[in-house]
Write a protein that holds these residues in place. Sequence first.
Motif, PDB file in Angstrom:
ATOM      1  N   LEU A  57       0.821  -1.201   0.000  1.00 37.16           N
ATOM      2  CA  LEU A  57       0.000   0.000   0.000  1.00 37.16           C
ATOM      3  C   LEU A  57       0.858   1.254   0.000  1.00 37.16           C
ATOM      4  O   LEU A  57       0.823   2.068   0.922  1.00 37.16           O
ATOM      5  N   ASP A  58       1.626   1.419  -1.073  1.00 38.28           N
ATOM      6  CA  ASP A  58       2.474   2.588  -1.217  1.00 38.28           C
ATOM      7  C   ASP A  58       1.754   3.605  -2.098  1.00 38.28           C
ATOM      8  O   ASP A  58       0.770   3.286  -2.782  1.00 38.28           O
ATOM      9  N   PHE A  59       2.260   4.828  -2.112  1.00 38.85           N
ATOM     10  CA  PHE A  59       1.645   5.869  -2.931  1.00 38.85           C
ATOM     11  C   PHE A  59       1.517   5.430  -4.390  1.00 38.85           C
ATOM     12  O   PHE A  59       2.463   4.907  -4.986  1.00 38.85           O
ATOM     13  N   PHE A  60       0.334   5.654  -4.967  1.00 32.54           N
ATOM     14  CA  PHE A  60       0.017   5.448  -6.380  1.00 32.54           C
ATOM     15  C   PHE A  60      -0.023   3.982  -6.813  1.00 32.54           C
ATOM     16  O   PHE A  60      -0.228   3.692  -7.993  1.00 32.54           O
ATOM     17  N   ALA A  61       0.162   3.054  -5.891  1.00 33.51           N
ATOM     18  CA  ALA A  61       0.116   1.633  -6.240  1.00 33.51           C
ATOM     19  C   ALA A  61      -1.303   1.243  -6.641  1.00 33.51           C
ATOM     20  O   ALA A  61      -2.290   1.707  -6.066  1.00 33.51           O
ATOM     21  N   GLN A  62      -1.404   0.382  -7.638  1.00 29.80           N
ATOM     22  CA  GLN A  62      -2.685  -0.203  -8.032  1.00 29.80           C
ATOM     23  C   GLN A  62      -2.741  -1.611  -7.443  1.00 29.80           C
ATOM     24  O   GLN A  62      -1.856  -2.429  -7.695  1.00 29.80           O
ATOM     25  N   VAL A  63      -3.761  -1.864  -6.639  1.00 24.80           N
ATOM     26  CA  VAL A  63      -3.815  -3.101  -5.867  1.00 24.80           C
ATOM     27  C   VAL A  63      -5.208  -3.717  -5.920  1.00 24.80           C
ATOM     28  O   VAL A  63      -6.186  -3.074  -6.310  1.00 24.80           O
ATOM     29  N   SER A  64      -5.269  -4.975  -5.519  1.00 28.57           N
ATOM     30  CA  SER A  64      -6.537  -5.649  -5.271  1.00 28.57           C
ATOM     31  C   SER A  64      -6.698  -5.762  -3.758  1.00 28.57           C
ATOM     32  O   SER A  64      -5.827  -6.307  -3.087  1.00 28.57           O
ATOM     33  N   LEU A  65      -7.805  -5.225  -3.241  1.00 29.43           N
ATOM     34  CA  LEU A  65      -8.018  -5.178  -1.799  1.00 29.43           C
ATOM     35  C   LEU A  65      -9.119  -6.134  -1.367  1.00 29.43           C
ATOM     36  O   LEU A  65     -10.162  -6.213  -2.021  1.00 29.43           O
ATOM     37  N   ASP A  66      -8.881  -6.826  -0.276  1.00 28.99           N
ATOM     38  CA  ASP A  66      -9.943  -7.517   0.456  1.00 28.99           C
ATOM     39  C   ASP A  66     -10.311  -6.624   1.635  1.00 28.99           C
ATOM     40  O   ASP A  66      -9.433  -6.227   2.420  1.00 28.99           O
ATOM     41  N   LEU A  67     -11.601  -6.315   1.755  1.00 28.14           N
ATOM     42  CA  LEU A  67     -12.048  -5.367   2.776  1.00 28.14           C
ATOM     43  C   LEU A  67     -13.210  -5.937   3.572  1.00 28.14           C
ATOM     44  O   LEU A  67     -14.002  -6.732   3.062  1.00 28.14           O
ATOM     45  N   ALA A  68     -13.292  -5.504   4.820  1.00 27.33           N
ATOM     46  CA  ALA A  68     -14.430  -5.835   5.680  1.00 27.33           C
ATOM     47  C   ALA A  68     -15.137  -4.525   6.022  1.00 27.33           C
ATOM     48  O   ALA A  68     -14.491  -3.559   6.434  1.00 27.33           O
ATOM     49  N   LYS A  69     -16.440  -4.487   5.819  1.00 30.22           N
ATOM     50  CA  LYS A  69     -17.200  -3.270   6.105  1.00 30.22           C
ATOM     51  C   LYS A  69     -17.140  -2.955   7.590  1.00 30.22           C
ATOM     52  O   LYS A  69     -17.387  -3.817   8.441  1.00 30.22           O
ATOM     53  N   GLY A  70     -16.808  -1.707   7.909  1.00 27.39           N
ATOM     54  CA  GLY A  70     -16.738  -1.264   9.292  1.00 27.39           C
ATOM     55  C   GLY A  70     -17.774  -0.190   9.568  1.00 27.39           C
ATOM     56  O   GLY A  70     -18.453   0.291   8.662  1.00 27.39           O
ATOM     57  N   ARG A  71     -17.897   0.204  10.810  1.00 31.98           N
ATOM     58  CA  ARG A  71     -18.880   1.217  11.177  1.00 31.98           C
ATOM     59  C   ARG A  71     -18.548   2.571  10.574  1.00 31.98           C
ATOM     60  O   ARG A  71     -19.431   3.283  10.092  1.00 31.98           O
ATOM     61  N   GLU A  72     -17.276   2.943  10.594  1.00 32.67           N
ATOM     62  CA  GLU A  72     -16.859   4.224  10.029  1.00 32.67           C
ATOM     63  C   GLU A  72     -15.957   4.035   8.817  1.00 32.67           C
ATOM     64  O   GLU A  72     -16.163   4.657   7.786  1.00 32.67           O
ATOM     65  N   LEU A  73     -14.947   3.195   8.957  1.00 35.80           N
ATOM     66  CA  LEU A  73     -14.017   2.927   7.862  1.00 35.80           C
ATOM     67  C   LEU A  73     -13.980   1.432   7.587  1.00 35.80           C
ATOM     68  O   LEU A  73     -13.953   0.625   8.516  1.00 35.80           O
ATOM     69  N   ASP A  74     -13.964   1.064   6.305  1.00 38.71           N
ATOM     70  CA  ASP A  74     -13.789  -0.339   5.967  1.00 38.71           C
ATOM     71  C   ASP A  74     -12.345  -0.745   6.240  1.00 38.71           C
ATOM     72  O   ASP A  74     -11.416   0.058   6.091  1.00 38.71           O
ATOM     73  N   VAL A  75     -12.163  -2.011   6.628  1.00 40.44           N
ATOM     74  CA  VAL A  75     -10.881  -2.475   7.147  1.00 40.44           C
ATOM     75  C   VAL A  75     -10.209  -3.401   6.132  1.00 40.44           C
ATOM     76  O   VAL A  75     -10.827  -4.330   5.602  1.00 40.44           O
ATOM     77  N   VAL A  76      -8.929  -3.159   5.873  1.00 40.04           N
ATOM     78  CA  VAL A  76      -8.155  -3.997   4.958  1.00 40.04           C
ATOM     79  C   VAL A  76      -7.890  -5.348   5.606  1.00 40.04           C
ATOM     80  O   VAL A  76      -7.356  -5.427   6.718  1.00 40.04           O
ATOM     81  N   THR A  77      -8.268  -6.420   4.900  1.00 36.63           N
ATOM     82  CA  THR A  77      -7.971  -7.768   5.398  1.00 36.63           C
ATOM     83  C   THR A  77      -7.006  -8.519   4.479  1.00 36.63           C
ATOM     84  O   THR A  77      -6.489  -9.560   4.844  1.00 36.63           O
ATOM     85  N   GLY A  78      -6.767  -7.985   3.284  1.00 36.81           N
ATOM     86  CA  GLY A  78      -5.830  -8.612   2.360  1.00 36.81           C
ATOM     87  C   GLY A  78      -5.480  -7.669   1.224  1.00 36.81           C
ATOM     88  O   GLY A  78      -6.294  -6.820   0.851  1.00 36.81           O
ATOM     89  N   VAL A  79      -4.263  -7.806   0.683  1.00 36.32           N
ATOM     90  CA  VAL A  79      -3.794  -6.949  -0.409  1.00 36.32           C
ATOM     91  C   VAL A  79      -2.999  -7.790  -1.393  1.00 36.32           C
ATOM     92  O   VAL A  79      -2.175  -8.615  -0.991  1.00 36.32           O
ATOM     93  N   ALA A  80      -3.234  -7.561  -2.684  1.00 34.82           N
ATOM     94  CA  ALA A  80      -2.411  -8.170  -3.729  1.00 34.82           C
ATOM     95  C   ALA A  80      -2.036  -7.075  -4.727  1.00 34.82           C
ATOM     96  O   ALA A  80      -2.852  -6.226  -5.067  1.00 34.82           O
ATOM     97  N   ALA A  81      -0.780  -7.078  -5.163  1.00 36.46           N
ATOM     98  CA  ALA A  81      -0.296  -6.044  -6.074  1.00 36.46           C
ATOM     99  C   ALA A  81      -0.814  -6.278  -7.486  1.00 36.46           C
ATOM    100  O   ALA A  81      -0.861  -7.415  -7.973  1.00 36.46           O
ATOM    101  N   ILE A  82      -1.228  -5.207  -8.153  1.00 36.23           N
ATOM    102  CA  ILE A  82      -1.539  -5.223  -9.581  1.00 36.23           C
ATOM    103  C   ILE A  82      -0.416  -4.530 -10.339  1.00 36.23           C
ATOM    104  O   ILE A  82       0.135  -5.056 -11.288  1.00 36.23           O
TER     105      ILE A  82
END
Length: 265
Positions: A57-82
């Motif tokens: 998760l660096d600046f300008f990176a294009q990634v595939s994110l696994d997210l879990a819906k949160g009350r205020e912010l969704d939470v990252v649970t997994g990342v894969a580089a594109i």
Amino acid sequence: MELSLRNRLYRTDAIVLSRQNYGEADRIFIVYTPSRGRMSIIAKGIRRPKSRFGSYLDFFAQVSLDLAKGRELDVVTGVAAIDSHERLRTDTESYGYAAYFAELTRHLTQDRQENRPLYDLLASSLALVSEGVDPWPVARHFELGILTMLGYRPELFRCVNCSRELEAEPNSFSSRLGGMLCPACRLADPSALVLSIHAQKYLRTLARSGLTAVIRLDVPEPVRNEVASSIATYLRFVAERDFSSLRVLDSMRAPDISATPGVAG
């Protein structure tokens, strides 16, 4: 009723626009996605040495994110580089243009408003600059593209005051009125910027035929300055703010007066 775990989880591609530290080990990111537009997410524990996500998760990176819906912010649970766009973090000029694209996207868009064409434009623009393509025409294409996709496309072919088709002569660009003014209507906006025939031709070619039509054109520096200044002024008017990354780019292009022979320091 609280969502089940299965309904809370989802996956999306994303481009990292910005980040800020939060708490002792977390980090909040602003990303742009194909189907949810701009959104803020949180990666918990990412600043710890053993974090699984820190290198992705660096600046300008294009990634595939696994997210879990949160009350205020969704939470990252997994990342894969594109596409990590490594060049954007090793070349100063490339980084500056990438930061400009990201800043425009952050400040001109609204949270969670889908705009797949804009996501594709951002992804392709970052890729081109990362590949070493001249960033100047890429930036002009991005600026005009984001303005068009968000409903602010400037009128470049007719006078915005009298609707007369513009002739091949110096005409003026009005940010306040959203396009060109013919000489007869110049006083409709005294602050409008007068553009040469060549600058107008460049903008119209870009608007009509896209990046491929201008990517290899040898544009003289005075014309480049006219084109860039007119679009930048319009963007500031639309956004009602200055863009810090644009000031940095301008300072990078400014000549070093102190190094000019015959000029006292």
